[in-house]
Design an enzyme around this catalytic site. Structure first.
Site, PDB file in Angstrom:
ATOM      1  N   LYS A  71       1.354  65.513  91.582  1.00  0.00           N
ATOM      2  CA  LYS A  71       2.753  65.090  91.459  1.00  0.00           C
ATOM      3  C   LYS A  71       3.649  66.232  91.901  1.00  0.00           C
ATOM      4  CE  LYS A  71       5.930  65.240  88.320  1.00  0.00           C
ATOM      5  NZ  LYS A  71       7.085  65.419  89.242  1.00  0.00           N
TER       6      LYS A  71
ATOM      7  N   GLU B 241       0.341  77.906  85.717  1.00  0.00           N
ATOM      8  CA  GLU B 241       1.038  78.949  86.486  1.00  0.00           C
ATOM      9  C   GLU B 241       2.509  78.816  86.149  1.00  0.00           C
ATOM     10  OE1 GLU B 241      -0.237  81.170  88.454  1.00  0.00           O
ATOM     11  OE2 GLU B 241      -2.244  80.425  88.912  1.00  0.00           O
TER      12      GLU B 241
ATOM     13  N   GLU C 179      14.417  84.150  83.082  1.00  0.00           N
ATOM     14  CA  GLU C 179      14.220  83.863  84.500  1.00  0.00           C
ATOM     15  C   GLU C 179      15.518  83.295  85.079  1.00  0.00           C
ATOM     16  OE1 GLU C 179      11.136  80.937  85.320  1.00  0.00           O
ATOM     17  OE2 GLU C 179      10.476  82.136  87.026  1.00  0.00           O
TER      18      GLU C 179
ATOM     19  N   SER D 101       7.898  75.768  85.098  1.00  0.00           N
ATOM     20  CA  SER D 101       8.515  76.661  84.121  1.00  0.00           C
ATOM     21  C   SER D 101       7.645  76.780  82.869  1.00  0.00           C
ATOM     22  CB  SER D 101       9.889  76.109  83.740  1.00  0.00           C
ATOM     23  OG  SER D 101       9.722  74.827  83.171  1.00  0.00           O
TER      24      SER D 101
ATOM     25  N   ALA E 125       8.692  76.538  79.829  1.00  0.00           N
ATOM     26  CA  ALA E 125       9.072  75.517  78.851  1.00  0.00           C
ATOM     27  C   ALA E 125       8.296  74.222  79.094  1.00  0.00           C
ATOM     28  CB  ALA E 125      10.574  75.262  78.924  1.00  0.00           C
TER      29      ALA E 125
ATOM     30  N   CYS F 153       8.522  82.848  91.935  1.00  0.00           N
ATOM     31  CA  CYS F 153       8.099  83.258  90.590  1.00  0.00           C
ATOM     32  C   CYS F 153       7.686  84.723  90.546  1.00  0.00           C
ATOM     33  CB  CYS F 153       6.976  82.355  90.106  1.00  0.00           C
ATOM     34  SG  CYS F 153       5.683  82.204  91.323  1.00  0.00           S
TER      35      CYS F 153
ATOM     36  N   ALA G  81       3.413  70.120  90.497  1.00  0.00           N
ATOM     37  CA  ALA G  81       3.923  71.252  91.286  1.00  0.00           C
ATOM     38  C   ALA G  81       5.450  71.339  91.202  1.00  0.00           C
ATOM     39  CB  ALA G  81       3.492  71.089  92.742  1.00  0.00           C
ATOM     40  N   PRO G  82       5.993  72.544  91.430  1.00  0.00           N
ATOM     41  CA  PRO G  82       7.446  72.747  91.397  1.00  0.00           C
ATOM     42  C   PRO G  82       8.065  72.599  92.789  1.00  0.00           C
ATOM     43  CG  PRO G  82       6.372  74.866  91.560  1.00  0.00           C
ATOM     44  CD  PRO G  82       5.281  73.834  91.640  1.00  0.00           C
ATOM     45  N   TRP G  83       9.374  72.824  92.869  1.00  0.00           N
ATOM     46  CA  TRP G  83      10.111  72.579  94.113  1.00  0.00           C
ATOM     47  C   TRP G  83      10.304  73.822  94.969  1.00  0.00           C
ATOM     48  CZ3 TRP G  83      13.803  76.065  93.425  1.00  0.00           C
ATOM     49  CH2 TRP G  83      14.292  76.291  92.140  1.00  0.00           C
TER      50      TRP G  83
ATOM     51  N   GLU H 167      10.134  65.835  92.078  1.00  0.00           N
ATOM     52  CA  GLU H 167      10.708  64.626  92.681  1.00  0.00           C
ATOM     53  C   GLU H 167      11.797  64.942  93.708  1.00  0.00           C
ATOM     54  OE1 GLU H 167      10.446  65.638  89.585  1.00  0.00           O
ATOM     55  OE2 GLU H 167      11.837  64.629  88.218  1.00  0.00           O
TER      56      GLU H 167
HETATM   57  P1  NAD Z   1       9.773  72.662  86.131  1.00  0.00           P
HETATM   58  O1  NAD Z   1       8.908  73.173  85.042  1.00  0.00           O
HETATM   59  O2  NAD Z   1      11.112  72.126  85.780  1.00  0.00           O
HETATM   60  O3  NAD Z   1       9.029  71.477  86.912  1.00  0.00           O
HETATM   61  C1  NAD Z   1       7.766  71.659  87.490  1.00  0.00           C
HETATM   62  C2  NAD Z   1       7.107  70.308  87.657  1.00  0.00           C
HETATM   63  O4  NAD Z   1       6.878  69.751  86.367  1.00  0.00           O
HETATM   64  C3  NAD Z   1       7.930  69.281  88.424  1.00  0.00           C
HETATM   65  O5  NAD Z   1       7.065  68.508  89.239  1.00  0.00           O
HETATM   66  C4  NAD Z   1       8.506  68.421  87.308  1.00  0.00           C
HETATM   67  O6  NAD Z   1       8.802  67.094  87.720  1.00  0.00           O
HETATM   68  C5  NAD Z   1       7.356  68.422  86.325  1.00  0.00           C
HETATM   69  N1  NAD Z   1       7.729  68.117  84.941  1.00  0.00           N
HETATM   70  C6  NAD Z   1       8.935  68.269  84.332  1.00  0.00           C
HETATM   71  N2  NAD Z   1       8.859  67.854  83.046  1.00  0.00           N
HETATM   72  C7  NAD Z   1       7.577  67.447  82.838  1.00  0.00           C
HETATM   73  C8  NAD Z   1       6.888  66.928  81.714  1.00  0.00           C
HETATM   74  N3  NAD Z   1       7.494  66.722  80.527  1.00  0.00           N
HETATM   75  N4  NAD Z   1       5.573  66.618  81.855  1.00  0.00           N
HETATM   76  C9  NAD Z   1       4.941  66.811  83.031  1.00  0.00           C
HETATM   77  N5  NAD Z   1       5.558  67.299  84.135  1.00  0.00           N
HETATM   78  C10 NAD Z   1       6.855  67.618  84.034  1.00  0.00           C
HETATM   79  O7  NAD Z   1       9.853  73.841  87.198  1.00  0.00           O
HETATM   80  P2  NAD Z   1      10.703  73.875  88.539  1.00  0.00           P
HETATM   81  O8  NAD Z   1      12.127  74.030  88.148  1.00  0.00           O
HETATM   82  O9  NAD Z   1      10.302  72.745  89.431  1.00  0.00           O
HETATM   83  O10 NAD Z   1      10.138  75.213  89.229  1.00  0.00           O
HETATM   84  C11 NAD Z   1      10.579  76.470  88.901  1.00  0.00           C
HETATM   85  C12 NAD Z   1       9.641  77.118  87.891  1.00  0.00           C
HETATM   86  O11 NAD Z   1       8.317  77.172  88.418  1.00  0.00           O
HETATM   87  C13 NAD Z   1      10.007  78.557  87.599  1.00  0.00           C
HETATM   88  O12 NAD Z   1       9.885  78.784  86.223  1.00  0.00           O
HETATM   89  C14 NAD Z   1       8.958  79.359  88.368  1.00  0.00           C
HETATM   90  O13 NAD Z   1       8.715  80.643  87.881  1.00  0.00           O
HETATM   91  C15 NAD Z   1       7.774  78.482  88.244  1.00  0.00           C
HETATM   92  N6  NAD Z   1       6.793  78.789  89.282  1.00  0.00           N
HETATM   93  C16 NAD Z   1       5.666  79.460  88.932  1.00  0.00           C
HETATM   94  C17 NAD Z   1       4.718  79.786  89.899  1.00  0.00           C
HETATM   95  C18 NAD Z   1       3.470  80.525  89.544  1.00  0.00           C
HETATM   96  O14 NAD Z   1       2.596  80.623  90.394  1.00  0.00           O
HETATM   97  N7  NAD Z   1       3.323  81.041  88.341  1.00  0.00           N
HETATM   98  C19 NAD Z   1       4.933  79.406  91.225  1.00  0.00           C
HETATM   99  C20 NAD Z   1       6.091  78.719  91.542  1.00  0.00           C
HETATM  100  C21 NAD Z   1       7.018  78.404  90.554  1.00  0.00           C
END
Ligand code: NAD
Length: 501
Positions: free
Chosen positions: A184, A259, A389, A238, A240, A293, A158-160, A187
């Protein structure tokens, strides 16, 4: 807020929740949770190691036979109790969410927490409506039916931006369907995921059904995705990182639900209610300081309304009260971190070279990770500020002439998570909802979500659905069961093997 707690004391045992117990990570590396409104560290904990992930997966695996074997009614009862515990703890959750994210307490109290309680109540009901769609004698000689079954241990990431709601969206449908889960969280925002898991235990959900590992994406996240005992990866974050997660999950033939990012268009036709569109654009772009998002990021306004829309949005943005998340009157809190604020500021600075910053475009100059509501015009459709974004309180406005052009521009990014159309003409509205490629299209509003309705993307915004009964498509598998009804040893179809003997 009466329910404030000292985070370091509350989570002194650590930030891992495994088999119904809080415990410390074993990576040897610590992480600070920082209040972005002040820059102060509110909690320091040890990150999860791969061994901690293994322990959480083992706990989830051990809990699976009992939980998946419980009746839908039993799971429903547990989820009803869970919803009640969450509702009792509402203030505590809102406080922790605002502390770790810098969210105005108005938002966490009125949106994040009640949305989560409602989700739990929804899945308590939905747990009793897991359906297989076919049963009958399709061959004439057999009875077939479809069983819908839990799949096993789910690994979620999940994201932050909405840590509590994201934990709820991942955990609730998974466990309602009889799975067990290891989540997870990001962090930097572990607090409400840990509180959520503790509340599950308090509600009587068995140990090991809900586990939290708080570690880095590279180490704990990738280990969870690659884990051979995890049958499904559900990732929100994200695009990426989603691509990387998909690569790892594919290598172990896992079911995947992604997502990802968004860049929602906000299309205003020339017959729209201007006041409604202006208010909708400001609220829809600034919610959660733009770190949403589905936030409105690109407003396309038909030429006759363009000037009035730009001046209306600028004026309303300037009236937004930016400040202390815990002050009841605050509309806009800081961004999640100083690093993220600097990233948003750098994108706006680059845009300054090719576009017009109508209002905002700077930090207010205090200790927090704040950035002022920002309105940008005169950017080209293919520029970074329109295509990428930003995840900050920034709205770009562009004009369009024909309806065809408005819809084409709305579809012209790699993303497809959400969109809105503003018009009083039912034919225009209907066309926009048909032709805009996004998982949700609002008409004359932008942002509201419902437990009953699916949330998920088109295109580079991912695939699969959170919330609603559609999420069960991700978290269950269907099995065809077929009974012979003839009791004949030599079946007619054996001719294909034995010839005509
Ligand atoms: P992020 O992709 O940087 O991180 C998301 C999660 O992935 C975190 O828990 C991070 O620790 C983990 N992560 C990072 N690298 C990883 C890897 N190599 N392997 C496995 N896990 C890994 O995203 P963020 O900055 O936390 O959140 C913002 C992003 O989330 C934005 O792009 C937003 O659009 C997206 N988002 C999408 C939705 C949706 O429903 N589509 C909802 C909320 C946020």
């Amino acid at each position: 807020m009466d329910n404030r707690f000292q985070v370091q004391d509350r989570f002194a045992a650590g930030a891992q929740y495994i088999g119904g117990q809080l415990r410390s990570g074993t990576s040897g590396r610590t992480h600070d949770v920082v209040n972005p409104a002040t820059g102060e560290t509110v909690y320091t904990y040890e990150l999860a190691s791969p061994a901690d992930v293994d322990a959480a997966v083992a706990a989830a695996r051990a809990a699976f036979p009992g939980w998946s074997g419980s009746t839908p009614g039993e799971r429903s009862d547990a989820l009803h109790r869970f919803a009640a515990v969450l509702a009792e703890r509402a203030e505590e959750f809102a406080y922790a969410e605002s502390l770790q994210c810098g969210k105005p307490v108005k938002l966490s109290t009125e949106f994040d927490v009640p949305g989560t309680v409602d989700n739990a109540a929804f899945f308590a009901g939905a747990a009793r409506h897991l359906q297989g769609q076919s049963a009958g004698e399709y061959s004439g000689d057999h009875t077939s039916y479809v069983r819908r079954e839990a799949i096993g241990v789910v690994g979620s990431i999940a994201p932050w931006n909405y840590p509590l709601q994201m934990a709820a969206w991942k955990i609730l449908p998974a466990i309602a369907a009889g799975n067990t889960i290891v989540l997870k969280p990001a962090e930097i925002t572990p607090l409400t995921s840990l509180l959520f898991a503790q509340a599950a235990t308090e509600a009587g959900i068995p140990d090991g059904v809900v586990n939290i590992v708080t570690g880095s994406g590279k180490e704990a996240g990738e280990h969870l995705v690659a884990h051979p005992d995890v049958v499904m990866t559900s990732f929100t974050g994200s695009t990426a990182v989603g691509k990387r997660v998909a690569e790892i999950a594919t290598a172990t033939v896992k079911r995947i639900h992604l997502e990802l990012g968004g860049k929602a268009p906000f299309v205003v036709f020339d017959d729209a209610d201007l006041e409604a569109a202006v208010h909708g654009a400001v609220a829809g772009s600034l919610i959660n300081t733009g770190q949403d998002c589905t936030a409105a990021t690109r407003a396309y306004v038909q030429r006759p309304l363009y000037d009035a829309f730009v001046s209306g949005v600028a004026e309303l943005m300037e009236s937004v009260r930016v400040g202390d998340p815990f002050a009841p009157g605050t509309d806009l809190g800081p961004l999640i971190s100083h690093t993220h604020r600097d990233r948003v500021a750098a994108m706006v600075e680059r845009a300054r070279a090719y576009a017009t910053i109508v209002t905002g475009g700077k930090a207010p100059g205090n200790d927090g990770a704040y950035y002022l509501p920002t309105l940008i015009t005169d950017a080209a459709q293919d520029s970074e500020i329109v295509q990428s974004e930003i995840f900050g309180p920034v709205l770009v406005v562009l004009p369009f002439d024909s309806d065809d052009e408005g819809i084409e521009l709305a579809n012209d990014t790699p993303y497809g998570l959400a969109a809105s159309a503003w018009t009083s003409n039912v034919f225009r509205a209907n066309r926009a909802t048909r032709e805009i490629k996004a998982g949700c299209v609002w008409v004359n509003d932008h942002i509201p979500i419902l437990s009953e309705m699916p949330h998920g993307g088109y295109k580079a915004s991912g695939f699969g659905k959170d919330m609603s009964v559609y999420s069960f498509e991700e978290y269950t598998q269907v099995k065809h069961v077929m009974y012979d009804n003839t009791a004949v040893a030599r079946k007619d179809w054996h001719r294909t093997i034995f010839g005509d003997r």
